[in-house]
Design a protein around this motif. Structure first.
Motif, PDB file in Angstrom:
ATOM      1  N   ALA A  36       0.827  -1.211   0.000  1.00 41.35           N
ATOM      2  CA  ALA A  36       0.000   0.000   0.000  1.00 41.35           C
ATOM      3  C   ALA A  36       0.860   1.260   0.000  1.00 41.35           C
ATOM      4  O   ALA A  36       0.554   2.237  -0.690  1.00 41.35           O
ATOM      5  CB  ALA A  36      -0.928  -0.008   1.211  1.00 41.35           C
ATOM      6  N   GLY A  37       1.951   1.239   0.767  1.00 39.44           N
ATOM      7  CA  GLY A  37       2.838   2.395   0.808  1.00 39.44           C
ATOM      8  C   GLY A  37       3.509   2.655  -0.528  1.00 39.44           C
ATOM      9  O   GLY A  37       3.697   3.812  -0.928  1.00 39.44           O
ATOM     10  N   PHE A  38       3.861   1.584  -1.226  1.00 39.72           N
ATOM     11  CA  PHE A  38       4.482   1.744  -2.546  1.00 39.72           C
ATOM     12  C   PHE A  38       3.483   2.324  -3.543  1.00 39.72           C
ATOM     13  O   PHE A  38       3.831   3.218  -4.327  1.00 39.72           O
ATOM     14  CB  PHE A  38       4.989   0.394  -3.043  1.00 39.72           C
ATOM     15  N   ILE A  39       2.248   1.859  -3.498  1.00 35.26           N
ATOM     16  CA  ILE A  39       1.223   2.382  -4.406  1.00 35.26           C
ATOM     17  C   ILE A  39       0.935   3.853  -4.096  1.00 35.26           C
ATOM     18  O   ILE A  39       0.788   4.685  -5.005  1.00 35.26           O
ATOM     19  CB  ILE A  39      -0.057   1.536  -4.307  1.00 35.26           C
ATOM     20  N   TRP A  84      -6.051   3.769   0.813  1.00 36.77           N
ATOM     21  CA  TRP A  84      -6.940   3.124   1.766  1.00 36.77           C
ATOM     22  C   TRP A  84      -7.752   2.000   1.133  1.00 36.77           C
ATOM     23  O   TRP A  84      -8.049   0.994   1.803  1.00 36.77           O
ATOM     24  CB  TRP A  84      -7.851   4.153   2.423  1.00 36.77           C
ATOM     25  N   LEU A  85      -8.105   2.134  -0.126  1.00 35.84           N
ATOM     26  CA  LEU A  85      -8.782   1.017  -0.786  1.00 35.84           C
ATOM     27  C   LEU A  85      -7.877  -0.209  -0.843  1.00 35.84           C
ATOM     28  O   LEU A  85      -8.309  -1.342  -0.600  1.00 35.84           O
ATOM     29  CB  LEU A  85      -9.209   1.415  -2.205  1.00 35.84           C
ATOM     30  N   VAL A  86      -6.609   0.003  -1.173  1.00 30.35           N
ATOM     31  CA  VAL A  86      -5.649  -1.102  -1.208  1.00 30.35           C
ATOM     32  C   VAL A  86      -5.483  -1.703   0.178  1.00 30.35           C
ATOM     33  O   VAL A  86      -5.487  -2.932   0.358  1.00 30.35           O
ATOM     34  CB  VAL A  86      -4.294  -0.619  -1.767  1.00 30.35           C
ATOM     35  N   LEU A  87      -5.354  -0.844   1.190  1.00 28.01           N
ATOM     36  CA  LEU A  87      -5.214  -1.335   2.563  1.00 28.01           C
ATOM     37  C   LEU A  87      -6.413  -2.180   2.974  1.00 28.01           C
ATOM     38  O   LEU A  87      -6.262  -3.282   3.510  1.00 28.01           O
ATOM     39  CB  LEU A  87      -5.065  -0.161   3.527  1.00 28.01           C
ATOM     40  N   GLY A  88      -7.615  -1.643   2.763  1.00 32.01           N
ATOM     41  CA  GLY A  88      -8.808  -2.364   3.177  1.00 32.01           C
ATOM     42  C   GLY A  88      -8.977  -3.689   2.468  1.00 32.01           C
ATOM     43  O   GLY A  88      -9.254  -4.717   3.094  1.00 32.01           O
ATOM     44  N   ALA A  89      -8.818  -3.668   1.147  1.00 31.29           N
ATOM     45  CA  ALA A  89      -9.008  -4.888   0.359  1.00 31.29           C
ATOM     46  C   ALA A  89      -7.976  -5.951   0.714  1.00 31.29           C
ATOM     47  O   ALA A  89      -8.306  -7.134   0.917  1.00 31.29           O
ATOM     48  CB  ALA A  89      -8.954  -4.562  -1.133  1.00 31.29           C
ATOM     49  N   PHE A  90      -6.705  -5.568   0.795  1.00 32.31           N
ATOM     50  CA  PHE A  90      -5.654  -6.539   1.076  1.00 32.31           C
ATOM     51  C   PHE A  90      -5.691  -7.015   2.523  1.00 32.31           C
ATOM     52  O   PHE A  90      -5.348  -8.180   2.798  1.00 32.31           O
ATOM     53  CB  PHE A  90      -4.283  -5.939   0.745  1.00 32.31           C
ATOM     54  N   CYS A  91      -6.091  -6.165   3.454  1.00 35.93           N
ATOM     55  CA  CYS A  91      -6.222  -6.600   4.842  1.00 35.93           C
ATOM     56  C   CYS A  91      -7.319  -7.650   4.974  1.00 35.93           C
ATOM     57  O   CYS A  91      -7.146  -8.661   5.671  1.00 35.93           O
ATOM     58  CB  CYS A  91      -6.521  -5.413   5.756  1.00 35.93           C
ATOM     59  N   ALA A  92      -8.455  -7.430   4.324  1.00 34.41           N
ATOM     60  CA  ALA A  92      -9.536  -8.420   4.381  1.00 34.41           C
ATOM     61  C   ALA A  92      -9.112  -9.730   3.728  1.00 34.41           C
ATOM     62  O   ALA A  92      -9.387 -10.816   4.256  1.00 34.41           O
ATOM     63  CB  ALA A  92     -10.787  -7.857   3.691  1.00 34.41           C
ATOM     64  N   TRP A  93      -8.441  -9.620   2.590  1.00 35.02           N
ATOM     65  CA  TRP A  93      -8.006 -10.833   1.889  1.00 35.02           C
ATOM     66  C   TRP A  93      -7.002 -11.633   2.716  1.00 35.02           C
ATOM     67  O   TRP A  93      -7.124 -12.837   2.872  1.00 35.02           O
ATOM     68  CB  TRP A  93      -7.389 -10.456   0.542  1.00 35.02           C
ATOM     69  N   THR A  94      -6.007 -10.938   3.261  1.00 30.91           N
ATOM     70  CA  THR A  94      -4.979 -11.659   4.017  1.00 30.91           C
ATOM     71  C   THR A  94      -5.515 -12.142   5.356  1.00 30.91           C
ATOM     72  O   THR A  94      -5.049 -13.159   5.886  1.00 30.91           O
ATOM     73  CB  THR A  94      -3.738 -10.755   4.223  1.00 30.91           C
ATOM     74  N   LEU A  95      -6.524 -11.455   5.910  1.00 27.83           N
ATOM     75  CA  LEU A  95      -7.145 -11.930   7.143  1.00 27.83           C
ATOM     76  C   LEU A  95      -7.802 -13.288   6.924  1.00 27.83           C
ATOM     77  O   LEU A  95      -7.625 -14.224   7.713  1.00 27.83           O
ATOM     78  CB  LEU A  95      -8.184 -10.918   7.626  1.00 27.83           C
ATOM     79  N   ASN A  96      -8.551 -13.406   5.829  1.00 28.16           N
ATOM     80  CA  ASN A  96      -9.247 -14.656   5.536  1.00 28.16           C
ATOM     81  C   ASN A  96      -8.312 -15.745   5.032  1.00 28.16           C
ATOM     82  O   ASN A  96      -8.527 -16.928   5.309  1.00 28.16           O
ATOM     83  CB  ASN A  96     -10.351 -14.406   4.493  1.00 28.16           C
ATOM     84  N   ARG A  97      -7.281 -15.338   4.312  1.00 26.11           N
ATOM     85  CA  ARG A  97      -6.417 -16.315   3.654  1.00 26.11           C
ATOM     86  C   ARG A  97      -5.270 -16.799   4.551  1.00 26.11           C
ATOM     87  O   ARG A  97      -4.854 -17.955   4.445  1.00 26.11           O
ATOM     88  CB  ARG A  97      -5.856 -15.694   2.374  1.00 26.11           C
TER      89      ARG A  97
END
Length: 240
Positions: free
Chosen positions: A17-20, A217-230
């Motif tokens: 997210a920081g890189f983006i 923030w969209l990247v943060l939210g989406a990737f946090c949810a994905w990595t939480l479940n995965r």
């Protein structure tokens, strides 16, 4: 084990997210800052809100400045990702939410509202040359606004109906207190043409900062949810 998973995955999500965010800033935010700095430099030392003393360190323009920007954005991403993952994990393990991957985008929007829109309504992002109140007062109000709006949104979203009104009060409270503003003109540049140009750049900067932070923030939210479940909750009891 769970804490370690949160930290490891927050590191990965925060770096991405920081890189983006850094890419967005390089292409749409930095050109506005550089344009504003040309007016600031030409105005000499009249800008009391900025320290131009020989003792004040700042990275050199170019690669060094870009490097420090990317690093700071990644650290910010890691911190926010840790916060998001911890809250998501706690709420999900307590069966308060069902967090599918797509709902992570909504969490990203909530983070954007909390950390950019809410403080920006009182203290918009500033370009070089803006006359502003004391930085300590602005930092305290920023923290107050983010805390009030962030906690208030959580209360409104997840607390029992009988106490949701408390969340609304918390959201409104930062705007009831005095917001630290500079009492004089926004720009102290003596040339009216320069002031007009800086005013236009200031408006562009607010929009560009909003776009880059919204993407962050969209990247943060989406990737946090994905990595939480995965990854984070793998092996733990989950809702989905």
């Amino acid at each position: 084990m769970l804490f370690r998973r949160i930290i490891v995955n927050a590191l990965l999500v925060g770096i991405v997210a920081g890189f983006i965010l850094s890419l967005a800033q390089i292409f749409i935010v930095n050109p506005i800052i550089f344009a504003a700095e040309t007016f600031e430099i030409s105005a000499g030392h009249d800008h009391a809100s900025h320290d131009h003393s020989a003792q004040a360190w700042a990275p050199e323009d170019g690669n060094e400045r870009t490097f420090y920007t990317v690093i700071s954005n990644m650290f910010a991403g890691i911190g926010f990702a840790t916060l998001l993952l911890a809250i998501m994990c706690q709420l999900k393990l307590q069966n308060i939410i069902k967090l599918g991957n797509s709902r992570g985008l909504l969490w990203g929007v909530a983070g954007f509202v909390t950390f950019f829109v809410a403080p920006g309504l009182g203290l918009p992002p500033e370009i070089p040359g803006v006359q502003a109140a004391a930085i300590e007062a602005r930092q305290l109000w920023w923290l107050f606004a983010v805390s009030g709006v962030g906690v208030g949104m959580l209360v409104v979203a997840f607390a029992p109906m009988k106490i949701k009104a408390i969340g609304i009060v918390l959201i409104a409270l930062p705007y009831v207190v005095s917001i630290p503003h500079h009492s004089g003109p926004t720009f102290a540049h003596p040339d009216p043409t320069a002031v007009a140009a800086l005013t236009d750049l200031h408006q562009q900067f607010f929009f560009a900062s909003g776009v880059s932070n919204f993407l962050f923030w969209l990247v943060l939210g989406a990737f946090c949810a994905w990595t939480l479940n995965r990854h984070v909750l793998k092996g733990f009891k989950a809702n989905d």
